[in-house]
Design an enzyme around this catalytic site. Structure first.
Site: not given
Length: 263
Positions: A51, A53, A111, A198
């Site tokens: 999921r 952001d 990622y 992040r």
């Protein structure tokens, strides 16, 4: 009843994240609406591998859903795409066993985070990359991320809104490289906490600027305290690149990561 897996690519800049929202601004809402129209107005709920952001992009997001609609697999790709905006695309689809689950069957996610280093922000790469006004020392940042590899409690890099039952995650691989004005951070783990990447990137930038020593990342990890960390970095440069599944499911290989080879 059929179970179908799909690979979705999207530019997340104009969406409020993956997960469905009341104002229907999420990627999930757009995809489910496309499936609704394609299937002759039958409601279809989809499940994703990760999921993302608001503002986060995906090159290879995997989803699954169940349907009683009997169509050729190519029709699912072309048909659903005809109801999607240009910022979202179905790349492939395939029938899978009923025990396949896009989220819980996944064994790893990869990622990328892309940082554009320049005195002036880029108009061309706006919302596609993170931006650093400062020159960053990649060698120092690479030394710092070595402390993160392995199984750890990542509470210091976890959002206060994170709903995961445990802060423990296993990072299998993490690397960082410079490509011209770009710095590309890649990370593969079994799963990630809310804002985990992040928050890691935000800390690594402090290392790259020379504000803290690389060992500070290890100390922060051991502290298990988010309040001792650094600000969460922008979502713009974050991309879900790949999801890996056991070979038994015969999920198609995601082969277009090379679109980022020039970074």
């Amino acid at each position: 009843m059929y179970r179908i897996a799909m690979c979705i690519s999207y530019n997340g800049a104009s969406f409020c994240g993956w997960q469905t929202q009341l104002n229907l601004c999420a990627v999930q809402d757009i995809i489910e609406n496309a499936l609704y129209n394609f299937s002759g107005f039958k409601k279809t709920r989809v499940v994703c591998a990760g999921r993302t952001d608001a503002g986060v992009h995906a090159v290879n997001q995997v989803i699954h859903f169940d349907t009683d609609l009997n169509r050729e697999i190519e029709s699912w790709v072309r048909g659903v795409n005809s109801f999607l905006p240009n910022s979202i695309s179905v790349k492939w689809a395939q029938f899978v066993d009923n025990n396949f689950h896009a989220r819980f069957s996944a064994i790893s996610r990869t990622y990328f985070y892309i940082i554009y280093c320049s005195k002036v922000r880029s108009a061309i790469y706006n919302e596609l990359v993170g931006w650093s006004f400062y020159v960053l020392d990649v060698d120092l940042m690479r030394n710092a991320i070595d402390f993160l590899v392995g199984e750890h409690d990542f509470s210091s890099f976890r959002s206060s809104q994170c709903q995961s039952k445990t802060p423990v995650r296993t990072i299998y691989n993490a690397d960082i490289n410079r490509k011209g004005p770009f710095i590309v951070f890649s990370i593969t783990a079994n799963a990630f906490l809310h804002h985990m990447i992040r928050n890691i990137v935000g800390s690594l930038i402090q290392v790259g600027r020379g504000n803290i020593d690389p060992i500070r990342i290890k100390e922060l990890l051991l502290a298990k305290d988010r309040t001792k960390g650094f600000p969460t970095f922008s979502p713009n440069g974050l991309y879900l690149m790949n999801v890996e599944y056991p070979s038994d499911f015969h999920i198609k290989e995601n082969c277009d990561n090379q679109i980022f080879m020039h970074f």
